[in-house]
Design an enzyme around this catalytic site. Structure first.
Site, PDB file in Angstrom:
ATOM      1  N   ASP A  85       3.325   7.103  -2.740  1.00  0.00           N
ATOM      2  CA  ASP A  85       2.280   6.160  -3.150  1.00  0.00           C
ATOM      3  C   ASP A  85       1.292   6.874  -4.072  1.00  0.00           C
ATOM      4  O   ASP A  85       0.485   7.683  -3.615  1.00  0.00           O
ATOM      5  CB  ASP A  85       1.549   5.589  -1.929  1.00  0.00           C
ATOM      6  CG  ASP A  85       0.633   4.444  -2.300  1.00  0.00           C
ATOM      7  OD1 ASP A  85       1.090   3.288  -2.271  1.00  0.00           O
ATOM      8  OD2 ASP A  85      -0.540   4.703  -2.640  1.00  0.00           O
ATOM      9  N   ASP A 101       4.760   1.946  -8.803  1.00  0.00           N
ATOM     10  CA  ASP A 101       4.767   3.415  -8.823  1.00  0.00           C
ATOM     11  C   ASP A 101       5.907   3.981  -9.664  1.00  0.00           C
ATOM     12  O   ASP A 101       5.682   4.864 -10.514  1.00  0.00           O
ATOM     13  CB  ASP A 101       4.868   3.968  -7.393  1.00  0.00           C
ATOM     14  CG  ASP A 101       3.714   3.530  -6.518  1.00  0.00           C
ATOM     15  OD1 ASP A 101       2.764   4.305  -6.347  1.00  0.00           O
ATOM     16  OD2 ASP A 101       3.773   2.393  -6.006  1.00  0.00           O
ATOM     17  N   GLU A 156      -1.894   7.417  -6.645  1.00  0.00           N
ATOM     18  CA  GLU A 156      -3.198   6.913  -7.060  1.00  0.00           C
ATOM     19  C   GLU A 156      -3.387   7.363  -8.501  1.00  0.00           C
ATOM     20  O   GLU A 156      -2.951   8.457  -8.883  1.00  0.00           O
ATOM     21  CB  GLU A 156      -4.320   7.436  -6.170  1.00  0.00           C
ATOM     22  CG  GLU A 156      -4.217   7.008  -4.713  1.00  0.00           C
ATOM     23  CD  GLU A 156      -4.163   5.501  -4.513  1.00  0.00           C
ATOM     24  OE1 GLU A 156      -4.812   4.773  -5.305  1.00  0.00           O
ATOM     25  OE2 GLU A 156      -3.473   5.046  -3.590  1.00  0.00           O
ATOM     26  N   ASP A 159      -1.903   5.834   2.588  1.00  0.00           N
ATOM     27  CA  ASP A 159      -1.010   4.702   2.329  1.00  0.00           C
ATOM     28  C   ASP A 159       0.434   5.066   2.669  1.00  0.00           C
ATOM     29  O   ASP A 159       1.190   4.238   3.200  1.00  0.00           O
ATOM     30  CB  ASP A 159      -1.110   4.258   0.869  1.00  0.00           C
ATOM     31  CG  ASP A 159      -2.384   3.475   0.579  1.00  0.00           C
ATOM     32  OD1 ASP A 159      -3.106   3.143   1.536  1.00  0.00           O
ATOM     33  OD2 ASP A 159      -2.661   3.200  -0.602  1.00  0.00           O
ATOM     34  N   HIS A 219      -6.150   2.801  -0.166  1.00  0.00           N
ATOM     35  CA  HIS A 219      -6.063   3.388  -1.511  1.00  0.00           C
ATOM     36  C   HIS A 219      -6.213   4.901  -1.512  1.00  0.00           C
ATOM     37  O   HIS A 219      -6.430   5.501  -2.567  1.00  0.00           O
ATOM     38  CB  HIS A 219      -7.078   2.747  -2.467  1.00  0.00           C
ATOM     39  CG  HIS A 219      -6.849   1.282  -2.661  1.00  0.00           C
ATOM     40  ND1 HIS A 219      -5.732   0.781  -3.281  1.00  0.00           N
ATOM     41  CD2 HIS A 219      -7.600   0.205  -2.286  1.00  0.00           C
ATOM     42  CE1 HIS A 219      -5.798  -0.546  -3.296  1.00  0.00           C
ATOM     43  NE2 HIS A 219      -6.911  -0.920  -2.683  1.00  0.00           N
TER      44      HIS A 219
END
EC number: 3.1.-.-
Length: 337
Positions: A150, A249, A152, A312, A307
């Protein structure tokens, strides 16, 4: 989105298509471990031992798991006996003994099926023995490992372009036990927009000091490859696949930034499982709010900070474990590049 149904497949789901499956198959069970998970019951949400359920039984005539255990123990029918005589026949053994001992007492979905939903750790805590607790409570998956990822990325309102990955977490999830075996986690120095915006920091919890001086994306990708090799994930005999919450992603973010920087995208990043699609196959509804809806739908507590990439990933892993425990077989959802 569709779910596998008993009627559509003779009462059994089809693991190669992804969906809820009836397990174990008809005896004899040839696998080296015992699956005590879901089987199709007589109504939605009923897990395990459907033969013990009589829909006409009144709540007053139902016995809970501890009452069943107490009655069986009092009659000399140890619930651990199948572990010594063939654990693969556990459910049929318990069914026959329960019927003989309990007589007219009929068991509702809140009775014996509760045995199947209790975790192996709780089984051990309630005195069912280490042998039972050690049994793997999941059906076989198509992959040896799931790589939960995941990202960011830099962001603002209005959105900045190009976005750049600033957190790169991966959890290595064992496909047999659904436990986390290893973690890769690095922050990444953005180069096009090196200064994080207040919006980005508020959303992700990542502050400027966490990315300053960190490796570039190219360097992080090299370290990912080293980690994959060290974990045995590059072995052609080991089947692994990435899992993400959505397609962004690996369909948008990573290939987009790599294209911008002129970097190649490793082949292992080109196939993945979109957890939202997997969840919709299993539960029959689309999780509009992503992890929040999936956790709520499965009655799970949210882990950590929304987030946060690594948090996550932990939520994704927890959701996967819960779906797998219910009998879901994960399959690739991405289309070949």
């Amino acid at each position: 989105m569709a779910t596998a149904s008993p009627a559509a497949d003779g009462g059994r789901g089809r693991p190669w298509e992804g969906g809820l499956v009836s397990w174990p198959p008809a005896p004899p069970l040839t696998l080296p471990w015992t699956w005590m998970g879901p089987s199709w019951g007589q109504h939605p949400g009923h897990w395990g031992f459907p033969a013990l359920t009589d829909p006409s039984a009144s709540p007053a005539a139902s016995l809970g798991i501890f009452e069943v255990r107490r009655v069986l123990d009092a009659s000399g029918c140890s619930m651990l006996a199948p572990l010594q005589t063939g654990a693969a026949r556990f459910s049929s053994y318990l069914l026959s003994r329960a019927r003989k001992v309990l007589g007219s007492h009929l068991l509702s979905p809140c009775g014996v099926p509760e045995l199947c939903s209790i975790s192996t750790r709780k089984l051990a805590a309630h005195g069912f023995g280490a042998a039972m607790a050690a049994m793997v409570p999941f059906p076989p998956q198509r992959y040896h490992y799931f790589l939960v990822l995941d990202f960011e990325a830099t962001c603002d309102k209005p959105q900045i372009h190009p976005q750049e990955i600033i957190e790169f977490p991966i959890l290595k999830l064992n496909g047999r036990t659904m436990e986390i075996e290893s973690t890769f986690h690095m922050y990444v120095q953005p180069v096009v927009h090196p200064q994080l915006t207040p919006f980005c920091t508020e959303l992700t919890g990542i502050i400027q000091a966490m990315v300053d001086g960190q490796p570039s994306l190219q360097q992080v990708l090299e370290r990912v490859d080293e980690w994959m090799a060290k974990e045995g994930l590059l072995d052609p005999n080991v089947k692994s696949i990435f899992v993400t919450c959505g397609d962004w992603d690996l369909k948008v973010m990573l290939p987009g930034q790599c294209h911008y920087l002129g970097l190649p995208v490793a082949d292992y990043f080109k196939q993945w499982i979109n957890l939202k699609k997997a969840y919709s196959f299993a539960m029959g509804c689309w999780p509009k709010n992503g992890l929040l809806d999936m956790n709520k739908g499965l009655s799970l507590q949210h882990i950590g900070r929304p987030h946060s990439g690594i948090d996550d990933c932990k939520n994704i892993a927890n959701i996967m474990k819960t779906l797998a425990y219910r009998g879901f077989i994960f399959k690739q959802t991405s289309k070949p590049f």
